[in-house]
Write an enzyme that holds these catalytic residues in place. Structure first.
Site, PDB file in Angstrom:
ATOM      1  N   ILE A  10      -0.392  -2.055   7.617  1.00 16.68           N
ATOM      2  CA  ILE A  10      -1.363  -1.870   8.719  1.00 16.68           C
ATOM      3  C   ILE A  10      -2.713  -1.589   8.067  1.00 16.68           C
ATOM      4  CG2 ILE A  10      -2.032  -0.605  10.790  1.00 16.68           C
ATOM      5  CD1 ILE A  10       0.848   0.171  11.255  1.00 16.68           C
ATOM      6  N   ASP A  11      -3.583  -2.563   8.076  1.00 16.24           N
ATOM      7  CA  ASP A  11      -4.938  -2.342   7.555  1.00 16.24           C
ATOM      8  C   ASP A  11      -5.806  -1.927   8.741  1.00 16.24           C
ATOM      9  OD1 ASP A  11      -6.913  -2.405   5.437  1.00 16.24           O
ATOM     10  OD2 ASP A  11      -7.830  -3.969   6.663  1.00 16.24           O
ATOM     11  N   GLU A  53       0.818  -1.218   0.000  1.00 16.30           N
ATOM     12  CA  GLU A  53       0.000   0.000   0.000  1.00 16.30           C
ATOM     13  C   GLU A  53       0.849   1.265   0.000  1.00 16.30           C
ATOM     14  OE1 GLU A  53      -2.706   0.556   3.336  1.00 16.30           O
ATOM     15  OE2 GLU A  53      -3.545   2.320   2.360  1.00 16.30           O
ATOM     16  N   ASP A 113      -6.004  -4.193   0.646  1.00 16.31           N
ATOM     17  CA  ASP A 113      -6.897  -4.267   1.808  1.00 16.31           C
ATOM     18  C   ASP A 113      -7.570  -5.642   1.911  1.00 16.31           C
ATOM     19  OD1 ASP A 113      -6.846  -1.415   2.745  1.00 16.31           O
ATOM     20  OD2 ASP A 113      -7.637  -1.044   0.750  1.00 16.31           O
ATOM     21  N   THR A 120      -5.379   1.738   9.689  1.00 15.25           N
ATOM     22  CA  THR A 120      -4.418   2.709  10.238  1.00 15.25           C
ATOM     23  C   THR A 120      -5.090   3.679  11.213  1.00 15.25           C
ATOM     24  OG1 THR A 120      -3.074   2.532   8.265  1.00 15.25           O
ATOM     25  CG2 THR A 120      -2.761   4.508   9.584  1.00 15.25           C
ATOM     26  N   ASP A 148      -0.747  -5.070   2.858  1.00 14.93           N
ATOM     27  CA  ASP A 148      -1.126  -3.866   3.597  1.00 14.93           C
ATOM     28  C   ASP A 148      -0.424  -3.964   4.953  1.00 14.93           C
ATOM     29  OD1 ASP A 148      -2.213  -1.726   4.871  1.00 14.93           O
ATOM     30  OD2 ASP A 148      -4.250  -2.080   4.142  1.00 14.93           O
TER      31      ASP A 148
HETATM   32  C1  LIP Z   1      -8.718   0.870   5.493  1.00 15.97           C
HETATM   33  C2  LIP Z   1      -9.715  -0.205   5.055  1.00 15.97           C
HETATM   34  C3  LIP Z   1     -11.100   0.181   5.498  1.00 15.97           C
HETATM   35  C4  LIP Z   1     -11.480   1.386   4.754  1.00 15.97           C
HETATM   36  C5  LIP Z   1     -10.505   2.508   5.072  1.00 15.97           C
HETATM   37  C6  LIP Z   1      -9.089   2.115   4.783  1.00 15.97           C
HETATM   38  P1  LIP Z   1      -6.028   1.247   5.600  1.00 15.97           P
HETATM   39  O1  LIP Z   1      -7.400   0.483   5.134  1.00 15.97           O
HETATM   40  O2  LIP Z   1      -9.414  -1.455   5.428  1.00 15.97           O
HETATM   41  O3  LIP Z   1     -12.023  -0.867   5.230  1.00 15.97           O
HETATM   42  O4  LIP Z   1     -12.800   1.765   5.035  1.00 15.97           O
HETATM   43  O5  LIP Z   1     -10.777   3.653   4.321  1.00 15.97           O
HETATM   44  O6  LIP Z   1      -8.841   1.995   3.404  1.00 15.97           O
HETATM   45  O7  LIP Z   1      -5.977   2.505   4.804  1.00 15.97           O
HETATM   46  O8  LIP Z   1      -6.136   1.491   7.059  1.00 15.97           O
HETATM   47  O9  LIP Z   1      -4.981   0.302   5.230  1.00 15.97           O
END
Ligand code: LIP
Length: 285
Positions: A97-98, A76, A226, A100, A95
């Site tokens: 940290i999914d 990412e 993601d 964040t 990713d």
């Molecule tokens: C997040 C996603 C989440 C989405 C956020 C964001 P990140 O990923 O997993 O579902 O609604 O906007 O994209 O940006 O924390 O890796």
């Protein structure tokens, strides 16, 4: 035609990425203990990145490139363009940290997500929540596991929306047609479903479906990084991931998804959601 990938090779990839996700998780948790994360915004003030996202991606990418030099890498924080079919072969999609925003706030619902795609199909995936120490993994054709225990497909049939716990996410948009559709769908689900959740990590949401603790996930605007890590986990647990706007099975880079947990008789629930969606279609480049 290139050769199919063997189960032993998929198993090796699985074992390496499990170990790597756990190692990255320990680093992320120790960064939380030390200080408030250093936050920067990307597209806007709700699309955030921290130094931990960047450091974790660099740890994972260095290790994967060293261990599997023949496969491509997309993460990412460093991707210049989204391409899941790199040279028609294998690619790791990560990713670091999914979730964040949750990480920044200390809300314990974020994960390291590492997926491996072969010819555009997610074949192996790991999603690790380092705060709860929950580790989900899956290998296509072999199974899905949570903390090394097989995730069994539930025998409990899918019901109507009225019986369902639905996850809808807000993403990084706050003022366009897609956001308007999400607001309308939030209200539509709130009126019809048992309840609605917005938890902030697509990867963990798909794992919640794999475990059978939620029934439906609908989101647009996310990327392959993601969802790729959780993809094989949910499919091996009997769930389905459909394109959010059409009736077709989703591809990992479709960006708009409607997923349902495993269990008998998903078709009437999917049809009910399609009817509620009506003409609404989320559009992304
Ligand atoms: C997040 C996603 C989440 C989405 C956020 C964001 P990140 O990923 O997993 O579902 O609604 O906007 O994209 O940006 O924390 O890796």
């Amino acid at each position: 035609m290139s050769r199919p990938i063997s189960q032993p090779e998929l198993q090796t990839i699985h074992d390496v990425i499990v170990e790597l996700a756990q190692r990255a998780g320990e680093r992320i948790v120790s960064a939380i203990d030390k200080k408030r994360p250093d936050i920067q915004s990307k597209l806007n003030s709700v699309d955030l990145v921290t130094q931990s996202d960047k450091d974790t991606e660099s740890l994972i990418s260095n290790e994967l490139k060293r261990t599997f030099p023949k496969y491509a890498f997309m993460g990412e924080e460093t991707a210049e363009a989204e391409s899941v079919n790199e040279n028609g072969g294998g690619i790791f999609i990560v990713d670091p940290i999914d979730g964040t925003t949750n990480f920044i706030h200390g809300f314990p619902y974020f994960s390291i997500s590492i997926g491996f795609c072969y010819h555009g199909t997610p074949m192996v995936g790991v999603v690790y929540n380092p705060v709860r120490r929950d580790l989900y993994s899956g290998i296509r054709g072999k199974g899905a596991w949570k903390n090394s225990m097989p995730i069994m497909q539930t025998a409990h049939p899918l019901g109507t929306l009225n019986d369902s716990l639905v996850i809808l996410e807000w993403g990084a948009e706050r003022a366009n047609r897609n956001f308007q559709i999400k607001k309308e769908m939030f209200c539509a689900f709130a009126e019809r479903a048992r309840s609605v959740r917005s938890l902030g990590s697509a990867a963990l949401n798909l794992c919640a479906l794999a475990e059978g603790v939620c029934d439906v996930y609908w989101e647009g605007g996310v990327h392959s990084w993601d969802v790729c890590g959780a993809w094989p986990i949910l499919l091996e647990a009997g769930g389905r991931i459909l394109h959010g706007n059409t009736d077709s099975e989703a591809r990992v880079d479709d960006r708009v998804y409607l997923a349902v947990r495993g269990g008998p008789n998903p078709a009437p629930l999917v049809q009910e959601i399609r009817t509620v969606l009506g003409h609404r279609k989320l559009e992304y480049d």
